[in-house]
Design a protein around this motif. Structure first.
Motif, short mmCIF file in Angstrom:
data_model
loop_
_atom_site.label_atom_id
_atom_site.label_comp_id
_atom_site.label_asym_id
_atom_site.label_seq_id
_atom_site.Cartn_x
_atom_site.Cartn_y
_atom_site.Cartn_z
N LEU A 31 0.81 -1.23 0.00
CA LEU A 31 0.00 0.00 0.00
C LEU A 31 0.84 1.28 0.00
O LEU A 31 0.64 2.15 -0.86
CB LEU A 31 -0.97 -0.01 1.19
CG LEU A 31 -2.10 -1.04 1.13
CD1 LEU A 31 -2.94 -0.99 2.40
CD2 LEU A 31 -2.97 -0.80 -0.09
N HIS A 34 2.53 2.36 -3.26
CA HIS A 34 1.72 3.04 -4.27
C HIS A 34 1.22 4.39 -3.77
O HIS A 34 1.20 5.37 -4.52
CB HIS A 34 0.53 2.16 -4.65
CG HIS A 34 0.84 1.15 -5.70
ND1 HIS A 34 0.88 1.45 -7.05
CD2 HIS A 34 1.15 -0.17 -5.61
CE1 HIS A 34 1.19 0.37 -7.74
NE2 HIS A 34 1.35 -0.63 -6.89
N SER A 175 -5.92 -4.01 -8.55
CA SER A 175 -4.70 -3.28 -8.23
C SER A 175 -3.52 -3.76 -9.06
O SER A 175 -2.73 -2.95 -9.57
CB SER A 175 -4.38 -3.43 -6.74
OG SER A 175 -5.42 -2.95 -5.93
N LEU A 202 -6.72 -0.46 -4.78
CA LEU A 202 -5.91 -0.50 -3.55
C LEU A 202 -6.70 -0.12 -2.31
O LEU A 202 -6.42 -0.62 -1.22
CB LEU A 202 -4.71 0.45 -3.70
CG LEU A 202 -3.60 -0.03 -4.63
CD1 LEU A 202 -2.62 1.10 -4.91
CD2 LEU A 202 -2.87 -1.22 -4.03
N SER A 258 4.31 -3.27 -7.95
CA SER A 258 3.03 -3.94 -8.23
C SER A 258 3.16 -5.46 -8.24
O SER A 258 2.19 -6.17 -7.97
CB SER A 258 2.47 -3.47 -9.57
OG SER A 258 2.24 -2.08 -9.58
#
Length: 551
Positions: A31, A34, A175, A202, A258
């Motif tokens: 988390l 990003h 995501s 996300l 990712s």
């Protein structure tokens, strides 16, 4: 018997809960990679106008690079060359007379030249998002957080309707797909669309993982589980500084942060559904199976003899299992309306403050990687301190205190001169730690405030309010062009105001999680005791009866 009583019977913080938290830590590490990625992919290195068109083979071509800059680029008030202006033609007389304040300047005519010593490439350097277009660069963070904001509303509704586990898989998939697609964007517009949907997915991971963890743990260990899950964010945040340092091409960096979502999809198969949600929605058989599995994991194998399947439907206490709850249920009744208003303001303030600090990591005399790492590392001791404070002074005072102290740190830095960067860095890092402590508190606190039947809706709404604040934060930073301290003044005021509002919320320390809206609306306070005297008596009588039968 309440659900918290059942968790005590099967060990509300055993190996089963450890497994859940561990599996959910994998996506939670991703988390911050990003959410704070713009610090690196949208970084703006030092730059100046491209002067290649001025080299016509005359005297200009014989000058050194430093001399070329001197005769072509005006100097700003602080003595540094301008990043966005140039002279229409070389001013050779400046080499003997340094005064260039009255000369005519024009915007860069042939693009820019960037310093690639720190970043191989960023969005700003690839699409020239500087000078008059720097607002577009900041807007990429806003677009991402608008996606997060819309996702909070969508997943809040869908998760309460279809369950925690299925929607978690949906959020994983969205995501990862759009995270990879962002790295292959061939235009600013395409990138904005891809980042919007990445943020949309996300936010599901963020709110669902929190609720699923809290709903499987007993009362006295909720703070521990909340802090443990939150630690994953901090470690992911520190990892981002290291990954960005090693991968300084923005497209490859997006792929790197990712890719771990693929592992999260694999581990999803071992996650249980929330037994609280299953019971609240009339799926008693599945809930009983998960509770039996939990009991076996935690070595409480006598669960079946104590808790009968037919008794589970009365545990949560909803009169209508088929009722569908929505965001309107957050405002239908007086106390729920008040709760939604107050938590919305607090979440807006917490998120605005945290990201207002986190997305502005320049001006402290350190490179961007080290600053980001220090900002991330301070979160770990901050969370350890807040863990003990949550069970000592309670959730409400922790929430209000951390916000007020964060605002105080920001206010101090407004008055500390830029030259004293050592002092400014120390105060800023302290403020960052306090803002993280307030974020850690509000996630746990909100999950305890809202009842099971609308808990995901409640977190979805509050995440919407938070992301509304976060979406505006990058744009607030642009106000420094109007008045340099203006962004800090705004963030400081928001932090202090939301801290004062937090004092109006009820305390949830050692209180059962509310199961229904009626639990919130009842006039008497929720019993802070784990088990009421009546329930203790009933449990004792049932235990005696079971012992007699065994004999």
């Amino acid at each position: 018997m309440k659900f918290d009583n059942i968790l005590e019977e099967i060990d509300g913080c055993g190996w089963f809960q450890v497994l859940i938290v561990t599996l959910l830590c994998i996506p939670r590490v991703i988390l911050p990679c990003h959410f704070l990625l713009n610090n690196f992919i949208a970084a703006v290195p030092s730059h100046h106008c491209d002067l290649s068109a001025l080299d016509d083979g005359s005297l200009f071509g014989n000058l050194t690079q430093e001399q070329r800059l001197t005769v072509s680029i005006p100097v700003q008030e602080d003595g540094t060359p301008s990043s966005c202006k140039m002279f229409p033609e070389p001013q050779f007389h400046i080499l003997s007379n340094s005064n260039n304040s009255d000369l005519v300047t024009v915007p860069c005519q042939n693009g820019w030249v960037y310093d690639n010593s720190t970043f191989k490439s960023t969005m700003a350097t690839e699409w020239d998002l500087v000078c008059d277009r720097k607002g577009m660069n900041k807007a990429t963070a806003t677009i991402f957080f608008v996606g997060v904001m819309i996702g909070a509303i969508a997943f809040g509704t869908l998760t309460d309707k279809f369950g925690r586990k299925p929607m978690l898989l949906v959020s994983y998939t969205i995501s990862m797909v759009f995270g990879f697609a962002s790295a292959f964007s061939n235009s600013y517009t395409m990138f904005g669309v891809m980042r919007f949907f990445t943020g949309f997915g996300l936010t599901g991971i963020s709110i669902i993982s929190t609720v699923l963890s809290v709903e499987w743990v007993d009362i006295k260990h909720r703070a521990l589980i909340g802090i443990t899950g939150s630690m994953a964010w901090s470690f992911g945040n520190m990892m981002l500084a290291g990954i960005a340092y090693q991968v300084n091409d923005w497209r490859m960096l997006m792929i790197a942060v990712s890719a771990p979502l693929g592992l999260a999809i694999i581990t999803w198969w071992w996650l249980p559904e929330s037994a609280r949600w299953l019971i609240a929605n009339g799926k008693v058989e599945r809930a009983h199976l998960y509770l039996e599995k939990c009991a076996r994991f935690n070595n409480r194998k006598d669960f079946t003899s104590k808790i009968k399947l037919e008794h589970l439907s009365d545990v949560v206490g909803t009169d209508n299992h088929n009722k569908t709850y929505s965001y309107l249920d957050l405002v239908r009744t007086p106390k729920m309306r008040r709760l939604a208003l107050l938590t919305g303001i607090v979440w807006y303030g917490v998120a605005s403050t945290y990201y207002g600090i986190s997305l502005n990591i320049t001006g402290f005399g350190l490179n961007v990687y080290l600053t980001h790492f220090i900002y991330s590392a301070i979160e770990v001791p901050a969370k350890m301190v807040i863990y003990f404070c949550l069970d000592t002074i309670g959730r409400k005072h922790c929430q209000a205190g951390t916000l007020l102290l964060t605002g105080t740190c920001i206010a101090i830095n407004i008055f500390v001169p830029k030259g004293q960067w050592h002092v400014r860095t120390i105060v800023a890092v302290l403020g960052k730690g306090l803002s993280e402590a307030s974020f850690t508190t509000v996630i746990l606190y909100t999950a305890e405030l809202y009842p099971t039947v609308v808990r995901q809706n409640g977190l979805g709404y509050n995440n919407f309010m938070a992301r509304l604040g976060v979406s505006i934060a990058p744009l607030i930073i642009l106000l420094e062009d109007v008045w340099k301290p203006l962004p800090e003044v705004i963030i400081c005021c928001v932090s202090i105001l939301s801290g004062l509002v937090a004092f109006l919320l009820p305390e949830t320390h050692n209180a059962r999680l509310p199961e229904t809206i009626e639990d919130i609306e009842q006039t008497k306070k929720r019993n802070p005791i784990f088990v009421s005297p009546l329930e203790k008596t009933e449990i004792l009588l049932k235990s005696q009866k079971n012992n007699e039968l065994d004999q």
